[in-house]
Structure formats: C-alpha cells, structure tokens
Scaffold this motif. Sequence first.
Motif, PDB file in Angstrom:
ATOM      1  N   MET A 126       0.834  -1.204   0.000  1.00  0.00           N
ATOM      2  CA  MET A 126       0.000   0.000   0.000  1.00  0.00           C
ATOM      3  C   MET A 126       0.870   1.257   0.000  1.00  0.00           C
ATOM      4  O   MET A 126       1.851   1.352   0.747  1.00  0.00           O
ATOM      5  CB  MET A 126      -0.908   0.007   1.232  1.00  0.00           C
ATOM      6  N   CYS A 127       0.496   2.204  -0.823  1.00  0.00           N
ATOM      7  CA  CYS A 127       1.195   3.491  -0.849  1.00  0.00           C
ATOM      8  C   CYS A 127       0.801   4.276   0.397  1.00  0.00           C
ATOM      9  O   CYS A 127      -0.381   4.494   0.653  1.00  0.00           O
ATOM     10  CB  CYS A 127       0.829   4.271  -2.113  1.00  0.00           C
ATOM     11  N   GLY A 183      -2.693   5.644  -0.708  1.00  0.00           N
ATOM     12  CA  GLY A 183      -3.490   4.463  -0.400  1.00  0.00           C
ATOM     13  C   GLY A 183      -3.617   3.464  -1.523  1.00  0.00           C
ATOM     14  O   GLY A 183      -4.318   2.453  -1.387  1.00  0.00           O
ATOM     15  N   TYR A 184      -2.942   3.694  -2.659  1.00  0.00           N
ATOM     16  CA  TYR A 184      -3.002   2.763  -3.790  1.00  0.00           C
ATOM     17  C   TYR A 184      -2.310   1.448  -3.403  1.00  0.00           C
ATOM     18  O   TYR A 184      -1.257   1.443  -2.763  1.00  0.00           O
ATOM     19  CB  TYR A 184      -2.310   3.382  -5.001  1.00  0.00           C
ATOM     20  N   CYS A 232       4.914   4.544  -6.865  1.00  0.00           N
ATOM     21  CA  CYS A 232       3.455   4.423  -6.890  1.00  0.00           C
ATOM     22  C   CYS A 232       2.937   4.858  -8.273  1.00  0.00           C
ATOM     23  O   CYS A 232       3.204   5.985  -8.702  1.00  0.00           O
ATOM     24  CB  CYS A 232       2.834   5.284  -5.801  1.00  0.00           C
ATOM     25  N   PRO A 233       2.207   3.981  -8.988  1.00  0.00           N
ATOM     26  CA  PRO A 233       1.690   4.351 -10.332  1.00  0.00           C
ATOM     27  C   PRO A 233       0.679   5.492 -10.285  1.00  0.00           C
ATOM     28  O   PRO A 233       0.480   6.180 -11.286  1.00  0.00           O
ATOM     29  CB  PRO A 233       1.015   3.058 -10.808  1.00  0.00           C
ATOM     30  N   LYS A 234       0.072   5.717  -9.109  1.00  0.00           N
ATOM     31  CA  LYS A 234      -0.988   6.719  -9.013  1.00  0.00           C
ATOM     32  C   LYS A 234      -0.448   8.107  -8.676  1.00  0.00           C
ATOM     33  O   LYS A 234      -0.718   9.090  -9.377  1.00  0.00           O
ATOM     34  CB  LYS A 234      -2.012   6.278  -7.973  1.00  0.00           C
ATOM     35  N   ASN A 264       8.049   2.394   3.861  1.00  0.00           N
ATOM     36  CA  ASN A 264       6.642   2.532   3.488  1.00  0.00           C
ATOM     37  C   ASN A 264       5.761   1.643   4.379  1.00  0.00           C
ATOM     38  O   ASN A 264       4.685   2.058   4.824  1.00  0.00           O
ATOM     39  CB  ASN A 264       6.464   2.149   2.015  1.00  0.00           C
ATOM     40  N   ALA A 265       6.216   0.411   4.640  1.00  0.00           N
ATOM     41  CA  ALA A 265       5.452  -0.514   5.486  1.00  0.00           C
ATOM     42  C   ALA A 265       5.335   0.023   6.912  1.00  0.00           C
ATOM     43  O   ALA A 265       4.269  -0.068   7.543  1.00  0.00           O
ATOM     44  CB  ALA A 265       6.124  -1.883   5.486  1.00  0.00           C
ATOM     45  N   ALA A 266       6.424   0.599   7.422  1.00  0.00           N
ATOM     46  CA  ALA A 266       6.398   1.154   8.777  1.00  0.00           C
ATOM     47  C   ALA A 266       5.417   2.331   8.870  1.00  0.00           C
ATOM     48  O   ALA A 266       4.678   2.463   9.859  1.00  0.00           O
ATOM     49  CB  ALA A 266       7.803   1.593   9.181  1.00  0.00           C
TER      50      ALA A 266
END
Length: 383
Positions: free
Chosen positions: A335-336, A340-341, A355-357, A367-369
């Motif tokens: 997840m971005c 949130g993508y 992130c493509p969005k 990012n995970a943290a």
Amino acid sequence: MLKAYRYRIYPTKAQEEFFEKAFGCCRFVWNKMLEEKLEALKQGKKVPRITPARYKKEYPFLREVDSLALANVQMKQEKAFRDFFKNPKHFRMPKFKRKKDKQSYTTNNQQTKSENETIRVDFEKGLLYLPKVKSGIKAVFHREFEGKIKSATVVKTKAARYYVSILVDVQDPRNKEVNRIFENEITKRENFICGIDTGLISFVTIANDTGISKIESPKYLIKAEKRLKRLQRQLSRKKEGSKNWEKARERLAKEYEYVKNSREDFLHKISKTIIDENQVVVVESLNVKGLSRTRLSKHILDSSWSKFLRYLKYKADWYGRKVIEADRSFPSSKMCSRCGYINKELKLKDRVWICPKCKAVHDRDENAAKNLKNYGIAYIRNQ
C-alpha cells in the motif's frame, strides 16, 4: 507484580555436587511419576495423583535434597497433563527427562522459626543462600531488586554454566511511570505512536513522530556459522563419551550459548528502547512458523521475530504501553503510504518502488512502517 531476575552463579565443588544430586532426584521423580501415569492411561484408567513422598521410603536418597524441589516437579507435571488434555493440538504429552537435557530445579521461599527466609541474597557480599546449601553461593548481582522473594530456579546449561532465576514480588513499575508523566505533564522523549516493520536486511524499521529509523539485523547465528561448523567437525572426530569428546561438546555448547545470549541481549535492549520512547507500538502479525519452512528459514529463525514480539508485549504491560498487532491481511508493504493505492504487482525482491498513481518513490520497509503507524492511528480513533 512478579518479576524474574537472572544471575550467573559460581558454586564450589561441594555446591555443584549438591546441585547435581538435586537435578538427578528431580529427574528421577519426574520419570517415575510419568511412568506410572502413562501406564494408567494405557490401561484406560484416570491419571493418578502421585506425590514424591511415596518414593522416599523405597529411595532414601530423595531425602537428601530440598523437598520443595520435588514438590515443584509434581506440580509442573500435573500442569503439563492438564494442558495436554485441555488442548492436545497445542501442548504435547509430557516426556521423560534425560541427563543430556538442560538441568534445573525450583525451590520456594519460606519463613523459618527464627524469622529468616530460606532464600536470601546479600548484594554487598555477592552471595546467594538457598535451602539445604550450607554456605552462601557466589553470584554476580549485576542489578539489585526490592521486594519479597517468591522462588528460585537453579539452572545448569549444556555449556556447564550455572544460573539462578529469582522470582520477586516487586512494585508495579506502571505506578512509577504514571507518577513520572503527571509530575512532568508530558515527557518530551516519548512519541505517541510508532509503526514497526520487521525484515531480514534491517531488523526493524521504525516510523514515529520524530521520523524514520532503521536498525540493522545483527545476524549472530550467520556470523558464527563458520566457528560452529569447525567445532562440530572437531566433535564428530572424537569418540563419543570420551574425555576429549566431552571437552569438544562443551566448547560447541559454549559457542551456541554465546550466540543465544548475544541475540537475547540485543532483543531486550531494542524492545526496552522502543517501549520507553513510544506510547503505542504497532507491529505486523507474522506467520513465523510458515515463513520458517521457506528457503530463508535460517535467516528468519536467526532474527527471532516471535521472541522480539513477546518481549515487546510484556514490557508494554509492565510500563503501561499498548501493542497493536495489524491483521495479517493488511497490505503494509504493497500500500502506498501517501495515497493508499495497493500495488498488487509488488514482489519480495522489489526493495524500492514507485506508486503508479501519485508517483511517490517508496523504500519498501519505510513505506510498510508508515502504513503500520497509520493503521494504529485509525485503530485508536475507532476504539
């Protein structure tokens, strides 16, 4: 609350002989009781309640050791059977003990007629006093405690080192923590919430109010692998049971113990620091058992994620903090954290992704943290 303190002890030859006798008697009583109980089960009868006293007439050497140590053997075995019958999928049937296994016995603190306690410590002289031991046992008290001693467990490791774990009824540390917060209104060093992502390259990546930090994995077992293999080869060349074989076995056991102690010291220090600096800690709910079956099993087991999480939980309970475990289905890495993508195409080898969005560039662990931190904030708001 009850808290255990572990110390290294250095018994004399006479004290070592007493400990060996106590270990042997406890092992003997455990095996005798287990044999009778298993025989009763085989015959379709109920598990009988057996006390060590029934063996003392036939085996008078049992009177030479601490009777409370034998009583604790009975209690531990009864609990083991209760756990097995209650949940056989999680708990195993009690097994016979062997001399090769870790040796230990537990005794309880009692008040004598002279108003002295049977388990005492002298921090100034560095001595530990136990029942049936005529003189004080030399100990290294690297930290002191205040409170009533409840019990003591003497352990001899496979590396022939002796330790004692003293269980003490101490003041609840949460009381001190609450008082400190009220006196200072709010402590500057504490963050409200942090998200923790565990990994193999970085042991943990922490995202909190002050930013993001990474702690590298020490990899104690991987680094010691060459030494362990060499010692294992030396042991395999010796005749089993000989003096040289015993010396080689002890050297190998000491190396394994060094790895274990180093890892646990690291886990204790990092978990204590995290609990000190944060009010709420959010972690991943990992399936360590499943991950340990993959090709990365050695690295995963060396990281000891389960033990780290366990340390976090009980330290949080001590100091009035909160640990939140994110659901296993939560896509913390995919997840971005900005928009949130969810990137379903993300693979394990992708350490950095865009992130493509929203075109944000993400370090996978950071990012995970961040996502775990956001998960915790949403969780608290919904409470």
